[in-house]
Design an enzyme around this catalytic site. Structure first.
Site, PDB file in Angstrom:
ATOM      1  N   ARG A  50       0.825  -1.225   0.000  1.00 14.90           N
ATOM      2  CA  ARG A  50       0.000   0.000   0.000  1.00 14.90           C
ATOM      3  C   ARG A  50       0.852   1.265   0.000  1.00 14.90           C
ATOM      4  O   ARG A  50       0.392   2.344  -0.377  1.00 14.90           O
ATOM      5  CB  ARG A  50      -0.980   0.021   1.188  1.00 14.90           C
ATOM      6  CG  ARG A  50      -1.844   1.288   1.208  1.00 14.90           C
ATOM      7  CD  ARG A  50      -2.981   1.240   2.196  1.00 14.90           C
ATOM      8  NE  ARG A  50      -2.564   0.910   3.530  1.00 14.90           N
ATOM      9  CZ  ARG A  50      -1.987   1.749   4.392  1.00 14.90           C
ATOM     10  NH1 ARG A  50      -1.750   2.995   4.051  1.00 14.90           N
ATOM     11  NH2 ARG A  50      -1.655   1.342   5.603  1.00 14.90           N
ATOM     12  N   TYR A 104     -12.268  15.207 -19.621  1.00 17.41           N
ATOM     13  CA  TYR A 104     -13.008  13.972 -19.415  1.00 17.41           C
ATOM     14  C   TYR A 104     -14.126  14.208 -18.377  1.00 17.41           C
ATOM     15  O   TYR A 104     -13.895  14.860 -17.344  1.00 17.41           O
ATOM     16  CB  TYR A 104     -12.020  12.895 -18.954  1.00 17.41           C
ATOM     17  CG  TYR A 104     -12.657  11.630 -18.495  1.00 17.41           C
ATOM     18  CD1 TYR A 104     -13.423  10.858 -19.364  1.00 17.41           C
ATOM     19  CD2 TYR A 104     -12.502  11.183 -17.187  1.00 17.41           C
ATOM     20  CE1 TYR A 104     -14.018   9.682 -18.941  1.00 17.41           C
ATOM     21  CE2 TYR A 104     -13.078  10.002 -16.758  1.00 17.41           C
ATOM     22  CZ  TYR A 104     -13.837   9.263 -17.638  1.00 17.41           C
ATOM     23  OH  TYR A 104     -14.422   8.106 -17.210  1.00 17.41           O
ATOM     24  N   ASP A 176      -3.291  16.333 -18.439  1.00 14.50           N
ATOM     25  CA  ASP A 176      -3.713  14.948 -18.672  1.00 14.50           C
ATOM     26  C   ASP A 176      -3.366  14.615 -20.126  1.00 14.50           C
ATOM     27  O   ASP A 176      -3.959  15.137 -21.060  1.00 14.50           O
ATOM     28  CB  ASP A 176      -5.222  14.812 -18.429  1.00 14.50           C
ATOM     29  CG  ASP A 176      -5.727  13.376 -18.597  1.00 14.50           C
ATOM     30  OD1 ASP A 176      -5.065  12.586 -19.311  1.00 14.50           O
ATOM     31  OD2 ASP A 176      -6.785  13.049 -18.029  1.00 14.50           O
ATOM     32  N   LYS A 201      -5.365   3.059 -20.364  1.00 12.38           N
ATOM     33  CA  LYS A 201      -5.476   3.219 -21.828  1.00 12.38           C
ATOM     34  C   LYS A 201      -4.174   2.765 -22.505  1.00 12.38           C
ATOM     35  O   LYS A 201      -3.823   1.613 -22.402  1.00 12.38           O
ATOM     36  CB  LYS A 201      -5.834   4.662 -22.171  1.00 12.38           C
ATOM     37  CG  LYS A 201      -6.829   5.323 -21.199  1.00 12.38           C
ATOM     38  CD  LYS A 201      -8.169   4.637 -21.147  1.00 12.38           C
ATOM     39  CE  LYS A 201      -9.150   5.477 -20.341  1.00 12.38           C
ATOM     40  NZ  LYS A 201     -10.276   4.760 -19.811  1.00 12.38           N
TER      41      LYS A 201
HETATM   42  C1  LIG Z   1      -8.544  11.558 -20.611  1.00 10.51           C
HETATM   43  C2  LIG Z   1      -8.930  10.680 -19.455  1.00 10.51           C
HETATM   44  N1  LIG Z   1      -8.450  10.963 -18.234  1.00 10.51           N
HETATM   45  C3  LIG Z   1      -8.777  10.204 -17.161  1.00 10.51           C
HETATM   46  C4  LIG Z   1      -9.610   9.115 -17.281  1.00 10.51           C
HETATM   47  C5  LIG Z   1      -9.951   8.288 -16.068  1.00 10.51           C
HETATM   48  O1  LIG Z   1      -9.212   7.085 -16.112  1.00 10.51           O
HETATM   49  P1  LIG Z   1      -9.635   5.732 -15.368  1.00 10.51           P
HETATM   50  O2  LIG Z   1     -10.838   5.181 -16.038  1.00 10.51           O
HETATM   51  O3  LIG Z   1      -8.408   4.880 -15.481  1.00 10.51           O
HETATM   52  O4  LIG Z   1      -9.909   6.097 -13.927  1.00 10.51           O
HETATM   53  C6  LIG Z   1     -10.120   8.771 -18.526  1.00 10.51           C
HETATM   54  C7  LIG Z   1     -11.017   7.605 -18.677  1.00 10.51           C
HETATM   55  O5  LIG Z   1     -11.629   7.365 -19.696  1.00 10.51           O
HETATM   56  C8  LIG Z   1      -9.772   9.585 -19.651  1.00 10.51           C
HETATM   57  O6  LIG Z   1     -10.247   9.307 -20.887  1.00 10.51           O
END
Ligand SMILES: Cc1ncc(COP(=O)(O)O)c(C=O)c1O
Length: 385
Positions: A50, A104, A176, A201
């Site tokens: 952890r 997102y 991001d 992803k």
């Molecule tokens: C651009 C982006 N950031 C963050 C996330 C969140 O990721 P997670 O589903 O791994 O929590 C996503 C999920 O689709 C995303 O497309």
């Protein structure tokens, strides 16, 4: 002796290139252990999964830092975990965050629902004009957050003016970069302070793990690591091991997805059944010039608008034979999703249309199938509309 820095593919395969000892395994073992023995009387931090100091967690953090050109990185339990902890590492109650409007949906919910409860105010701005950002700044602004390329319009932001503004105002610039992966774009090279990914992803790339990562300076990552420990966000060793395996093929996967993206987008924009095709590699894309300058490849994500709207999209989806109707992206299989039911479900139809995502919009994540087969699948579905 001057040693040349290894290329991205080499870094993806080998991480930080430590010489192996004799009889070492080529693939790291999984340390599927919650705890480890400690030397008696030692005051060093205990080894405990952890805490993020399991060897599998450490190995992928070093590999990702090597790819992003960051001092350090830390993987956590999801992309949402990475977004939350990266911000909590730099924001305190009473602080203000300026966020791009084009992010997102899950991260938008985090900012809208949760940050307010923590006493952190968030202002959303349309990100293309630097003066929008300047206007939104307040004396208590501490950070700027953007996503690039954006979901699902694939807008590519120019980070340099934002980085200049952030430096001048003493703000943290958080990016991001999930859609690009470090193969196509490395935000730290353009002045970002913190880069985050949903490692679910491209980094993992096989649609079989949920994970996230934060990369930046050693001190910032240390802050995130402390938060990860107390908020219980550590990644499981098996997931870390799978990500390590996935990252070894990141460069070849993304190179292939770049090529397929260009092939599919070039075909799609000749089809009258698609009213619009959103792909930064097309000269018609509003950010094509920026994309050519900052991206090493235009990626494997494409947005299309069906000329016949929602009904046509429905028929198109039901006629696909190869492409799976599923959310998420960046894996080896081609997937399609409808933002109005997934990432942008929290917006009203009007808000979505205003954001350039009308009903009938579909988002494709291209996999590693032959481009001809993907095009064949889309052409067949389009003929049924
Ligand atoms: C651009 C982006 N950031 C963050 C996330 C969140 O990721 P997670 O589903 O791994 O929590 C996503 C999920 O689709 C995303 O497309």
């Amino acid at each position: 002796m001057v040693t040349k820095r290894p290329g991205l593919s080499t870094r993806a395969v080998h991480g930080d290139l430590v010489k192996r000892s004799e009889w070492a395994p080529i693939a790291d073992p999984i340390y599927q252990s919650s705890t480890f023995t400690n030397p008696i009387g030692s005051s060093a931090e205990v080894l405990y999964t952890r805490y993020g100091n399991n060897p599998n967690q450490i190995a992928i953090a070093k590999r990702l830092a090597a790819l992003e050109g960051a001092e350090a990185a830390v993987f956590v339990a999801s992309g949402m975990g990475a977004a939350a902890l990266a911000h909590l590492a730099v924001l305190r109650p009473g602080d203000h965050l300026v966020s791009s409007d084009w992010i997102y949906g899950g991260v938008r919910r985090l900012f809208r629902q949760e940050f307010g409860r923590l006493g952190i105010e968030v202002t959303f701005v349309s990100p293309v004009e630097t003066r929008n950002w300047k206007r939104a700044l307040r004396p208590n602004t501490r950070a700027i957050f953007v996503e690039t390329p954006t979901n699902p319009l694939m807008r590519v932001l120019d980070l340099e003016p934002l980085a200049t503004l952030s430096k001048a105002e003493g703000l943290a610039l958080i990016v991001d970069s999930t859609f690009a992966s470090p193969i196509n774009f490395r935000p730290l090279e353009y002045g970002a302070d913190i880069v985050i990914h949903s490692a679910t992803k491209y980094l993992n790339g096989h649609s079989d793990v949920i994970a996230g990562v934060v990369a930046g300076t050693e001190s910032l990552v240390e802050e995130v690591r402390k938060l990860m420990q107390v908020w219980g966000q550590a990644l499981d060793p098996m997931a870390a091991w799978l990500i390590e395996r996935g990252m070894k093929t990141l460069a070849v996967r993304v190179d292939r997805q770049n090529a397929t993206g260009m092939a599919v987008a070039s075909w799609a924009c000749t089809q009258p059944g698609f009213a619009a095709v959103h792909y930064p590699g097309l000269p018609s894309h509003p950010d094509h010039v920026t994309a050519r300058r900052v991206l090493a490849g235009f990626g494997g994500m494409i947005g299309v608008e069906l000329a016949g709207g929602a009904q046509a999209a429905d028929r198109f989806l039901r006629s696909l034979r190869l492409t799976a109707h599923a959310p998420s992206l960046g894996g080896v299989e081609t997937l399609v999703s409808e933002p109005r039911f997934t990432s942008h479900a929290s917006l009203t139809a009007e808000e979505r249309a205003q954001a350039g995502i009308p009903d009938g919009f579909l988002r494709f994540s291209l996999g590693l199938e032959d481009a001809d087969d993907i095009i064949g699948d889309f052409a067949h579905a389009l003929a049924q509309v």
